[in-house]
Design an enzyme around this catalytic site. Structure first.
Site, short mmCIF file in Angstrom:
data_model
loop_
_atom_site.label_atom_id
_atom_site.label_comp_id
_atom_site.label_asym_id
_atom_site.label_seq_id
_atom_site.Cartn_x
_atom_site.Cartn_y
_atom_site.Cartn_z
N LYS A 65 0.81 -1.23 0.00
CA LYS A 65 0.00 0.00 0.00
C LYS A 65 0.84 1.28 0.00
CE LYS A 65 -4.11 -2.13 1.94
NZ LYS A 65 -5.41 -1.80 2.45
N ASN A 86 -4.86 1.98 -1.85
CA ASN A 86 -5.41 0.65 -2.07
C ASN A 86 -6.18 0.54 -3.39
OD1 ASN A 86 -7.82 2.03 -1.42
ND2 ASN A 86 -8.69 0.23 -0.43
N GLY A 125 -0.31 -2.42 15.24
CA GLY A 125 0.35 -2.48 13.95
C GLY A 125 0.48 -1.12 13.30
N GLY A 128 0.63 -0.82 6.27
CA GLY A 128 -0.01 -0.04 5.21
C GLY A 128 -1.40 0.48 5.50
N ASN A 149 3.29 -1.21 18.09
CA ASN A 149 3.86 -1.88 16.92
C ASN A 149 5.12 -2.64 17.31
OD1 ASN A 149 3.77 -2.32 13.99
ND2 ASN A 149 5.73 -1.24 13.99
N THR A 151 7.97 -2.86 15.75
CA THR A 151 9.19 -2.05 15.60
C THR A 151 8.89 -0.59 15.94
OG1 THR A 151 8.75 -1.74 13.24
CG2 THR A 151 10.21 -3.56 13.85
N LYS A 154 9.08 2.25 13.07
CA LYS A 154 7.92 2.39 12.18
C LYS A 154 6.81 3.17 12.87
CE LYS A 154 5.98 -0.42 8.50
NZ LYS A 154 5.78 -1.80 8.00
#
Length: 265
Positions: A65, A86, A125, A128, A149, A151, A154
């Site tokens: 995405k 998308n 999360g 995308g 999340n 990581t 991110k």
């Protein structure tokens, strides 16, 4: 005959062809919709096929995405705000990237009569689709949005676009009224999300954007402690409705027969 695709990796779980081809048949259009698993290096080639009008449009799913964006001529305001695309199509010799996930999520939450206004949200999360969910929550009036999340880098990157976003480490929990899984953890039935369900408590809404399988571990564990659970099927239908409208200038019907059709998978 016009050709449309959904591209992603993995893609076997996608019900997009079943849904779009149902609407294509219903509206007597000369078109076909297929799914295609691709590697990232093939995205440029697919966009070229849209330019050459070999493909009329694509839907983009996990994990492309954002990686599709450099190959596009123009982003709609919502695609630019979320940095997430998308739906792709050609218009006036330009390749347009759009985002129907934001309206898809808002419509799905409205469908179940859940009022987000003044509620606290926890988003799991930072991939995308996560920025689309965050933007939708902001527009619906959530009082607080927290992101967890795997990581941290991110998550920090995402906060640059949404400066009110609160961040917590993966596996930590906060007080929340709605908890949304935007990760792909759950596509395999045994996937587990590191979260303390007991600490979050009961009578909350757990929303999983995954719709196939219909019952992920995330939802089944939440149900054990008396929470409302919803999978992403209705959001999937509403975002597809908007993509169909963009491509064909027809708003297809969403009714019980359509929902039952997808329930059979």
């Amino acid at each position: 005959m016009k050709k449309f695709l959904v591209v992603g990796n993995p893609i076997n779980h996608s019900l997009s062809p079943k849904l779009h081809n149902y609407w294509i048949h219903q509206n007597k259009l000369k078109a076909v919709y297929e799914k295609k698993q691709v590697e990232e290096e093939k995205i440029k080639e697919i966009i070229r096929e849209i330019k050459e009008e070999k493909i009329s449009g694509i839907n983009v799913t996990v994990p492309f995405k954002q990686s599709v964006i450099p190959f596009l001529s123009f982003l709609t305001p919502v695609a630019k705000k979320t940095n997430s695309v998308n739906t792709v199509y050609k218009k006036e010799n330009q390749i347009i990237g759009d985002n129907t996930d934001v309206i898809g999520f808002k419509s799905a939450v409205k469908f179940i009569n859940f009022d987000v206004k003044y509620k606290k949200a926890l988003v799991l999360g930072a991939g995308g689709v996560a920025p689309s969910i965050i933007l939708a929550l902001e527009e619906m009036g959530a009082s607080e949005i927290t992101l967890s999340n795997r990581t941290q880098e991110k998550a920090e990157s995402l906060r640059k676009n949404f400066n009110k976003l609160k961040l917590i480490s993966w596996g930590k929990t906060v007080e929340a009224d709605i908890i949304i899984n935007t990760t792909s953890l759950g596509l395999n039935r045994e996937d587990k999300i590191k979260i303390d369900y007991n600490k979050i408590g009961s009578n909350k809404l757990f929303y999983d954007l995954i719709y196939n399988p219909t019952q992920t571990k995330f939802l089944s564990e939440a149900k054990k402690v008396n929470n409302q659970t919803e999978n992403g099927k209705i959001m999937f239908i509403y975002q597809a409705q908007q993509a169909f409208k963009i491509w064909h200038n027809i708003e297809p019907k969403i009714d019980d027969n359509l929902i039952k059709l997808l329930d059979n998978d």
